[in-house]
Design a protein around this motif. Structure first.
Motif, mmCIF file in Angstrom:
data_model
loop_
_atom_site.group_PDB
_atom_site.id
_atom_site.type_symbol
_atom_site.label_atom_id
_atom_site.label_comp_id
_atom_site.label_asym_id
_atom_site.label_seq_id
_atom_site.Cartn_x
_atom_site.Cartn_y
_atom_site.Cartn_z
ATOM 1 N N PHE A 115 0.814 -1.203 0.000
ATOM 2 C CA PHE A 115 0.000 0.000 0.000
ATOM 3 C C PHE A 115 0.856 1.265 0.000
ATOM 4 O O PHE A 115 1.942 1.300 0.579
ATOM 5 C CB PHE A 115 -0.912 0.034 1.233
ATOM 6 N N LEU A 116 0.311 2.301 -0.638
ATOM 7 C CA LEU A 116 0.872 3.643 -0.586
ATOM 8 C C LEU A 116 -0.094 4.476 0.253
ATOM 9 O O LEU A 116 -1.294 4.507 -0.022
ATOM 10 C CB LEU A 116 1.006 4.221 -1.995
ATOM 11 N N PHE A 117 0.422 5.155 1.260
ATOM 12 C CA PHE A 117 -0.396 5.888 2.222
ATOM 13 C C PHE A 117 0.065 7.335 2.298
ATOM 14 O O PHE A 117 1.260 7.612 2.370
ATOM 15 C CB PHE A 117 -0.253 5.216 3.595
ATOM 16 N N TYR A 118 -0.886 8.254 2.284
ATOM 17 C CA TYR A 118 -0.588 9.674 2.465
ATOM 18 C C TYR A 118 -0.708 9.957 3.958
ATOM 19 O O TYR A 118 -1.788 10.247 4.454
ATOM 20 C CB TYR A 118 -1.565 10.527 1.654
ATOM 21 N N LYS A 119 0.411 9.820 4.659
ATOM 22 C CA LYS A 119 0.392 9.968 6.118
ATOM 23 C C LYS A 119 0.161 11.421 6.530
ATOM 24 O O LYS A 119 0.864 12.316 6.079
ATOM 25 C CB LYS A 119 1.715 9.482 6.723
ATOM 26 N N PRO A 120 -0.807 11.651 7.417
ATOM 27 C CA PRO A 120 -0.989 13.005 7.945
ATOM 28 C C PRO A 120 0.067 13.316 9.023
ATOM 29 O O PRO A 120 0.715 12.409 9.556
ATOM 30 C CB PRO A 120 -2.386 12.955 8.588
ATOM 31 N N ARG A 121 0.216 14.588 9.333
ATOM 32 C CA ARG A 121 1.028 14.971 10.484
ATOM 33 C C ARG A 121 0.310 14.484 11.748
ATOM 34 O O ARG A 121 -0.898 14.292 11.777
ATOM 35 C CB ARG A 121 1.196 16.489 10.554
ATOM 36 N N GLY A 122 1.091 14.258 12.820
ATOM 37 C CA GLY A 122 0.494 13.844 14.077
ATOM 38 C C GLY A 122 0.104 12.382 14.126
ATOM 39 O O GLY A 122 -0.784 11.988 14.896
ATOM 40 N N VAL A 123 0.765 11.555 13.305
ATOM 41 C CA VAL A 123 0.509 10.113 13.282
ATOM 42 C C VAL A 123 1.849 9.388 13.391
ATOM 43 O O VAL A 123 2.816 9.761 12.731
ATOM 44 C CB VAL A 123 -0.220 9.689 11.981
ATOM 45 N N ILE A 124 1.900 8.342 14.228
ATOM 46 C CA ILE A 124 3.129 7.583 14.450
ATOM 47 C C ILE A 124 3.308 6.525 13.370
ATOM 48 O O ILE A 124 2.371 5.800 13.039
ATOM 49 C CB ILE A 124 3.098 6.881 15.828
ATOM 50 N N SER A 125 4.521 6.413 12.827
ATOM 51 C CA SER A 125 4.826 5.386 11.815
ATOM 52 C C SER A 125 5.121 4.056 12.504
ATOM 53 O O SER A 125 6.245 3.570 12.527
ATOM 54 C CB SER A 125 6.027 5.813 10.961
ATOM 55 N N SER A 126 4.078 3.475 13.090
ATOM 56 C CA SER A 126 4.216 2.224 13.827
ATOM 57 C C SER A 126 2.873 1.517 13.816
ATOM 58 O O SER A 126 1.870 2.062 13.349
ATOM 59 C CB SER A 126 4.661 2.513 15.270
ATOM 60 N N VAL A 127 2.865 0.277 14.341
ATOM 61 C CA VAL A 127 1.604 -0.465 14.416
ATOM 62 C C VAL A 127 0.926 -0.291 15.765
ATOM 63 O O VAL A 127 -0.228 -0.660 15.942
ATOM 64 C CB VAL A 127 1.833 -1.966 14.121
ATOM 65 N N HIS A 128 1.653 0.267 16.738
ATOM 66 C CA HIS A 128 1.051 0.574 18.050
ATOM 67 C C HIS A 128 1.905 1.632 18.739
ATOM 68 O O HIS A 128 3.059 1.851 18.382
ATOM 69 C CB HIS A 128 0.933 -0.679 18.925
ATOM 70 N N ASP A 129 1.313 2.292 19.727
ATOM 71 C CA ASP A 129 2.020 3.335 20.462
ATOM 72 C C ASP A 129 1.656 3.249 21.930
ATOM 73 O O ASP A 129 0.463 3.249 22.284
ATOM 74 C CB ASP A 129 1.675 4.720 19.903
ATOM 75 N N ASP A 130 2.674 3.164 22.787
ATOM 76 C CA ASP A 130 2.441 3.028 24.226
ATOM 77 C C ASP A 130 1.716 4.229 24.820
ATOM 78 O O ASP A 130 1.079 4.122 25.871
ATOM 79 C CB ASP A 130 3.779 2.830 24.961
ATOM 80 N N LYS A 131 1.810 5.381 24.162
ATOM 81 C CA LYS A 131 1.177 6.599 24.683
ATOM 82 C C LYS A 131 -0.235 6.802 24.151
ATOM 83 O O LYS A 131 -0.882 7.802 24.443
ATOM 84 C CB LYS A 131 2.037 7.815 24.327
ATOM 85 N N GLY A 132 -0.696 5.850 23.354
ATOM 86 C CA GLY A 132 -2.059 5.933 22.866
ATOM 87 C C GLY A 132 -2.282 6.882 21.707
ATOM 88 O O GLY A 132 -3.428 7.203 21.360
ATOM 89 N N ARG A 133 -1.200 7.321 21.079
ATOM 90 C CA ARG A 133 -1.348 8.217 19.939
ATOM 91 C C ARG A 133 -1.755 7.433 18.693
ATOM 92 O O ARG A 133 -1.555 6.231 18.600
ATOM 93 C CB ARG A 133 -0.031 8.969 19.695
ATOM 94 N N LYS A 134 -2.317 8.157 17.720
ATOM 95 C CA LYS A 134 -2.761 7.515 16.486
ATOM 96 C C LYS A 134 -1.563 6.974 15.715
ATOM 97 O O LYS A 134 -0.525 7.630 15.617
ATOM 98 C CB LYS A 134 -3.535 8.521 15.621
ATOM 99 N N VAL A 135 -1.692 5.752 15.177
ATOM 100 C CA VAL A 135 -0.626 5.121 14.396
ATOM 101 C C VAL A 135 -1.127 4.878 12.967
ATOM 102 O O VAL A 135 -2.339 4.918 12.703
ATOM 103 C CB VAL A 135 -0.164 3.789 15.031
ATOM 104 N N VAL A 136 -0.196 4.627 12.065
ATOM 105 C CA VAL A 136 -0.575 4.508 10.649
ATOM 106 C C VAL A 136 -1.554 3.371 10.400
ATOM 107 O O VAL A 136 -2.439 3.494 9.543
ATOM 108 C CB VAL A 136 0.676 4.354 9.755
ATOM 109 N N THR A 137 -1.433 2.280 11.132
ATOM 110 C CA THR A 137 -2.324 1.154 10.879
ATOM 111 C C THR A 137 -3.769 1.430 11.325
ATOM 112 O O THR A 137 -4.668 0.670 10.976
ATOM 113 C CB THR A 137 -1.800 -0.128 11.552
ATOM 114 N N ASP A 138 -3.990 2.509 12.073
ATOM 115 C CA ASP A 138 -5.363 2.903 12.406
ATOM 116 C C ASP A 138 -6.161 3.251 11.155
ATOM 117 O O ASP A 138 -7.396 3.223 11.170
ATOM 118 C CB ASP A 138 -5.366 4.109 13.356
ATOM 119 N N PHE A 139 -5.457 3.582 10.075
ATOM 120 C CA PHE A 139 -6.111 3.948 8.824
ATOM 121 C C PHE A 139 -6.396 2.724 7.951
ATOM 122 O O PHE A 139 -6.931 2.855 6.851
ATOM 123 C CB PHE A 139 -5.244 4.942 8.041
ATOM 124 N N PHE A 140 -6.030 1.530 8.443
ATOM 125 C CA PHE A 140 -6.167 0.296 7.653
ATOM 126 C C PHE A 140 -7.056 -0.714 8.385
ATOM 127 O O PHE A 140 -6.793 -1.910 8.366
ATOM 128 C CB PHE A 140 -4.786 -0.322 7.400
#
Length: 241
Positions: A63-88
């Motif tokens: 997949f090609l993804f147009y990542k927004p600002r404020g999103v972590i390039s990971s599959v999970h985040d310990d701090k609860g922030r939005k990650v790229v896989t949330d869009f999938f």
């Protein structure tokens, strides 16, 4: 028949290199028996287990993804922030990003479940061009942009030559828009390069990865790569390796 490490990589468990380490560590079984040989080949009917859990072969997806600002390039985040896989959320395969874009950087990011493919693209020797557009504080002189083209010294060594182009300036706001193309993938590299010449990045977007662009996509949108694009990326990376 496929090599065991390739099957594990395609299942999204790990990269091919990590899968080889798992095999050598005795963490992989085929049909109930531990396998420690990297040359072992398996068929779709063979039962493959990693750490006691049977893997299910997945069709590779890209997949090609147009990542927004404020999103972590990971599959999970310990701090609860939005990650790229949330869009999938509708994608069944266990995908993960190829490389990363910083939390505050937007733009083109690839995701896949094909570990071998990801490892090939991320290998330091592949030298695939990545083009960014940066809004920077101040207006860089021709000499400073030339220094980026020659490579600048960072704390982890001198950067490879970059290609730069001054796109526009705003004298009233004392800012500039600069296009920069690099092929390395160090942590926060573009930001650190501009810091090194005294022009901190205010906003950053990756617009191209090799021949791929964001054309037709809006921020947060996704498209699947075509078979031809995947093949082209493999050829491009292997040519550079």
């Amino acid at each position: 028949m496929e090599r065991l490490q390739k099957v594990i990589a395609h299942a999204g468990i790990a990269s091919r290199r990590k899968a080889e380490e798992m095999i050598l560590e005795g963490r992989v079984k085929v049909n109930g028996s531990v396998v420690k040989e990297l040359g072992r080949k398996v068929t779709p009917s063979d039962r493959v287990e990693v750490d006691g859990v049977q893997i299910e072969g997945e069709e590779p997806v890209y997949f090609l993804f147009y990542k927004p600002r404020g999103v972590i390039s990971s599959v999970h985040d310990d701090k609860g922030r939005k990650v790229v896989t949330d869009f999938f959320q509708t994608i069944e395969q266990r995908i993960y990003p190829v490389g990363r874009l910083d939390y505050d950087t937007s733009g083109l990011l690839l995701l896949t479940n094909d570990g071998e493919f990801a490892n090939l693209l991320m290998h330091p020797s592949n030298e695939i061009d990545k083009m960014y557009v940066a809004k920077v504080k101040g207006i860089p002189s021709k000499e400073k942009l030339t220094s980026l083209a020659r490579g600048v010294m960072l704390e982890d060594g001198k950067t490879a030559p970059a290609r730069t182009k001054l796109l526009s300036v705003d004298k009233k706001k004392d800012t500039a828009i600069v296009e920069i193309t690099i092929h390395e993938g160090r942590n926060r590299q573009v930001r650190r390069m501009f810091d090194a010449i005294g022009h901190p990045v205010l906003k950053l977007k990756r617009e191209k990865y090799g021949f791929l662009t964001l054309n037709g996509l809006r921020t947060g949108e996704i498209r699947e790569l075509t078979h031809h694009e995947v093949k082209q990326l493999r050829v491009l990376a292997m040519k550079k390796s």
